[in-house]
Structures are given as structure tokens and as C-alpha cells.
Design a protein around this motif. Structure first.
Motif, PDB file in Angstrom:
ATOM      1  N   ASP A 256       0.870  -1.181   0.000  1.00  0.00           N
ATOM      2  CA  ASP A 256       0.000   0.000   0.000  1.00  0.00           C
ATOM      3  C   ASP A 256       0.904   1.227   0.000  1.00  0.00           C
ATOM      4  OD1 ASP A 256       0.519   0.961   2.832  1.00  0.00           O
ATOM      5  OD2 ASP A 256      -0.210  -1.057   3.227  1.00  0.00           O
ATOM      6  N   PRO A 257       0.385   2.402  -0.310  1.00  0.00           N
ATOM      7  CA  PRO A 257       1.242   3.600  -0.436  1.00  0.00           C
ATOM      8  C   PRO A 257       2.066   3.888   0.811  1.00  0.00           C
ATOM      9  CG  PRO A 257      -0.913   4.029  -1.368  1.00  0.00           C
ATOM     10  CD  PRO A 257      -1.012   2.678  -0.709  1.00  0.00           C
ATOM     11  N   ALA A 258       1.471   3.753   1.989  1.00  0.00           N
ATOM     12  CA  ALA A 258       2.213   4.075   3.213  1.00  0.00           C
ATOM     13  C   ALA A 258       3.370   3.111   3.435  1.00  0.00           C
ATOM     14  CB  ALA A 258       1.263   4.036   4.414  1.00  0.00           C
ATOM     15  N   THR A 259       3.126   1.817   3.227  1.00  0.00           N
ATOM     16  CA  THR A 259       4.188   0.819   3.429  1.00  0.00           C
ATOM     17  C   THR A 259       5.318   1.025   2.434  1.00  0.00           C
ATOM     18  OG1 THR A 259       2.555  -0.758   4.237  1.00  0.00           O
ATOM     19  CG2 THR A 259       4.674  -1.643   3.539  1.00  0.00           C
ATOM     20  N   VAL A 260       4.965   1.275   1.189  1.00  0.00           N
ATOM     21  CA  VAL A 260       5.990   1.516   0.174  1.00  0.00           C
ATOM     22  C   VAL A 260       6.818   2.744   0.539  1.00  0.00           C
ATOM     23  CG1 VAL A 260       6.382   2.174  -2.232  1.00  0.00           C
ATOM     24  CG2 VAL A 260       4.736   0.355  -1.681  1.00  0.00           C
ATOM     25  N   GLN A 261       6.130   3.806   0.938  1.00  0.00           N
ATOM     26  CA  GLN A 261       6.817   5.052   1.307  1.00  0.00           C
ATOM     27  C   GLN A 261       7.810   4.816   2.441  1.00  0.00           C
ATOM     28  OE1 GLN A 261       6.467   8.055  -0.074  1.00  0.00           O
ATOM     29  NE2 GLN A 261       7.634   9.290   1.401  1.00  0.00           N
ATOM     30  N   GLN A 262       7.393   4.031   3.432  1.00  0.00           N
ATOM     31  CA  GLN A 262       8.237   3.802   4.613  1.00  0.00           C
ATOM     32  C   GLN A 262       9.430   2.899   4.331  1.00  0.00           C
ATOM     33  OE1 GLN A 262       5.416   2.146   7.336  1.00  0.00           O
ATOM     34  NE2 GLN A 262       4.211   4.028   7.439  1.00  0.00           N
ATOM     35  N   THR A 263       9.366   2.099   3.290  1.00  0.00           N
ATOM     36  CA  THR A 263      10.398   1.075   3.078  1.00  0.00           C
ATOM     37  C   THR A 263      11.194   1.266   1.787  1.00  0.00           C
ATOM     38  OG1 THR A 263       8.736  -0.359   2.030  1.00  0.00           O
ATOM     39  CG2 THR A 263       9.125  -0.666   4.391  1.00  0.00           C
ATOM     40  N   LEU A 264      11.036   2.397   1.138  1.00  0.00           N
ATOM     41  CA  LEU A 264      11.769   2.607  -0.128  1.00  0.00           C
ATOM     42  C   LEU A 264      13.281   2.539   0.080  1.00  0.00           C
ATOM     43  CD1 LEU A 264       9.955   5.395  -2.199  1.00  0.00           C
ATOM     44  CD2 LEU A 264      10.343   2.997  -2.828  1.00  0.00           C
ATOM     45  N   GLY A 265      13.733   2.895   1.295  1.00  0.00           N
ATOM     46  CA  GLY A 265      15.160   2.863   1.580  1.00  0.00           C
ATOM     47  C   GLY A 265      15.748   1.465   1.589  1.00  0.00           C
ATOM     48  N   VAL A 266      14.897   0.443   1.666  1.00  0.00           N
ATOM     49  CA  VAL A 266      15.392  -0.932   1.559  1.00  0.00           C
ATOM     50  C   VAL A 266      15.738  -1.246   0.104  1.00  0.00           C
ATOM     51  CG1 VAL A 266      14.848  -3.357   2.012  1.00  0.00           C
ATOM     52  CG2 VAL A 266      13.946  -1.575   3.517  1.00  0.00           C
ATOM     53  N   LEU A 267      14.985  -0.622  -0.794  1.00  0.00           N
ATOM     54  CA  LEU A 267      15.151  -0.914  -2.222  1.00  0.00           C
ATOM     55  C   LEU A 267      16.134   0.027  -2.910  1.00  0.00           C
ATOM     56  CD1 LEU A 267      11.432  -1.444  -3.325  1.00  0.00           C
ATOM     57  CD2 LEU A 267      13.213  -3.185  -3.176  1.00  0.00           C
TER      58      LEU A 267
END
Length: 295
Positions: A256-267
Motif C-alpha cells: 500500500d502507499p504508506a508501506t511503500v513510502q516507509q520502506t523505499l530505503g530498503v530498495l
């Protein structure tokens, strides 16, 4: 007791898969031939595509020890192959007295073996990983030629030390600079590319078994979409696996948008890439993911 070499390309691919490595047919064929012909394997490609991993997998698959030489700027003979133990030599000279001869202090007792020499002398023989050769200085490549072609090292004070049985050598490069043709000619070459969606999903099933099929499909679709963008550094397979594990840690069952936003630094590892993706681009990718997984 070491495990025998694979008898065919299919056998090699199956053995790699049994160790959790999903190899393209072409890579399995190159690895099989490198093992059978006793030639070094040279793998080139983007970071995070599994080049280093295959050396670890070959060692596990064949039950061989793994020796790793991590290359860096300034890597020299003393750090990669051998050096003389000067402190011990000086002590021996003092104990031996004035009648001693210089040559008696340059024998094997005073030699400290580093990974390249260890690879020639270890029984088994071992798997030798020369990782990220493109990080080393170009003159270091010339030093490797004798080892890659003859599986031996020439030590001026001792002579030639040759492997009783050639080690399995894997050389990797992220292509930050071109590796000289002389190195490549001594190896079997394979370009390791990003996996397609089918293979990447298979990798996630094996490496992150705790992820649901639905979540794994969304992760793959999102990352495949990221790789179509003009980013400075595209996420590799290593990032796919790490992201999946991170999502599980967050108890995420879907993107979902919030999860993606919070974890982009992993990618993504560069702020410009994160700024490029977050917001509307991430929303567009998520919509594309929704459409892809419905097919």
C-alpha cells in the motif's frame, strides 16, 4: 569428503536449485562447463544480481571450503597472495648468529599465505572467490594471469607453487571499469542480468518462504516496474529478498502507499532515486501492480 561434479547442465541447474539458487539455463551451462573444463568462471553484471552468491552456492553444493578475496583499490601481493613474516625472520637471524645464511630464512616456515596461495594449497580443492575485481587497480589483473591460466604462483625466493588440483575460481565484476581481455580470455564468461518476473518470483519463494504468494507477486511486480525507470541504481535480487523480509517484519500482507513510502530505503540507496519514485510514481507503480497480479 567432497561431492562429485555435476554430470550435465540439467544436473548442475538442479544442484544449484537445491542450494536455493535459481539459475538461468545459460548460467547453469557456463558453470557446468567451468567445473568440467577446470576453467575460472568470470561473472559480470549489475550489483545484487547473484554473482557473489553463486560462489557460495558452488562451495556448499560441492562441499568445498570457500576462500574469498574482496578486491579494493590498492590491493597488493602481500594482502592477496603471500608475504614474508619479517618479525619471525629477524628473530631467527638473531638466534642463528653470524654463521647463518640468508637463504635459510626464505623457506616455507616464514611465508604467510593469503587467499590466492591458500587456494593453491588447500586440499579439496576449495572454491576461490575473487570478488569485484573491477575495484582493484589494473596492474593487479596482470598478477592474476599466472594463477588463472596455470593455477600457480611464482615466488622469487621459493620458486613456483602449483595447485595439486585446480581450485574452482569465480571472478566477479560490477563493471565499474572494463576488465582486461587477458583476464577474460582465461575464463568462461557470463553476463548476469536481472531476472525476469517468473524467475524472480521463484527466487522469492525459495529465499523468503514466509511471504505469501500474493505478497511475493506484488513485490516482484513492483520491483520489475522500478527497473523500467531511469534510476541511478536499480534494485537487484538482493534488494528484492531484503524488501520481502522487511515487509514480513512489518506484518505487511499487501503493498500500500504508506508501506511503500516507509520502506523505499530498503530498495533504493540514493536520495535522488527515492525522490523520483515516492509520491505519484509509487502510486502509478502500485496501480500497475494491481493490474498485473489480476491477470
Amino acid at each position: 569428503m567432497t561431492t562429485g561434479l555435476p554430470q550435465s547442465i540439467d544436473d548442475c541447474a538442479a544442484a544449484l536449485l537445491a542450494q536455493g539458487y535459481v539459475a538461468q539455463r545459460e548460467l547453469a551451462a557456463t558453470a557446468f562447463l567451468a567445473l568440467r573444463l577446470q576453467r575460472p568462471l568470470f561473472l559480470e553484471g549489475e550489483p545484487g544480481t547473484g554473482k557473489t552468491e553463486i560462489a557460495k552456492v558452488l562451495a556448499a553444493m560441492l562441499d568445498r571450503p570457500l576462500l574469498r578475496l574482496q578486491c579494493y583499490e590498492g590491493l597488493d601481493l602481500a594482502s592477496s597472495a603471500y608475504e614474508w613474516n619479517y618479525a619471525r625472520q629477524m628473530l631467527e637471524i638473531k638466534l642463528a648468529g653470524p654463521e647463518s645464511k640468508a637463504e635459510q630464512f626464505f623457506d616455507r616456515r616464514f611465508l604467510i599465505a593469503r587467499p590466492l596461495l591458500q587456494a593453491l594449497e588447500l586440499p579439496g580443492p576449495p572454491v576461490l572467490l575473487i570478488d569485484e575485481l573491477d575495484r582493484a587497480d589494473e596492474p593487479f589483473e596482470a598478477f592474476l594471469l599466472e594463477l588463472l591460466s596455470e593455477f600457480q604462483l611464482s615466488i622469487p625466493e621459493l620458486g613456483v607453487i602449483r595447485a595439486a588440483e585446480p581450485p574452482i575460481v569465480v571472478v566477479t565484476s560490477n563493471r565499474t571499469r572494463e576488465i582486461h581481455d587477458a583476464v577474460k580470455r582465461r575464463c568462461l564468461y557470463h553476463w548476469v542480468d536481472f531476472p525476469d518476473a517468473t524467475r524472480e518470483l521463484q527466487i522469492l519463494r525459495l529465499r523468503v518462504p514466509g511471504a505469501s504468494e500474493a505478497l511475493a507477486r506484488q513485490v516482484v511486480a513492483f520491483i520489475q516496474g522500478l527497473r523500467r525507470l531511469d534510476l541511478y541504481k536499480l534494485p537487484g535480487v538482493a534488494e528484492s529478498i531484503e524488501w520481502s523480509r522487511a515487509l514480513l517484519e512489518l506484518d505487511a500482507v499487501a503493498l500500500d502507499p504508506a508501506t511503500v513510502q516507509q520502506t523505499l530505503g530498503v530498495l533504493l540507496k540514493y536520495q535522488d532515486d527515492i525522490a523520483r519514485v515516492q509520491g505519484s510514481e509509487a502510486a502509478r507503480l502500485l496501480e500497475q501492480v494491481r493490474l498485473d497480479v489480476q491477470r
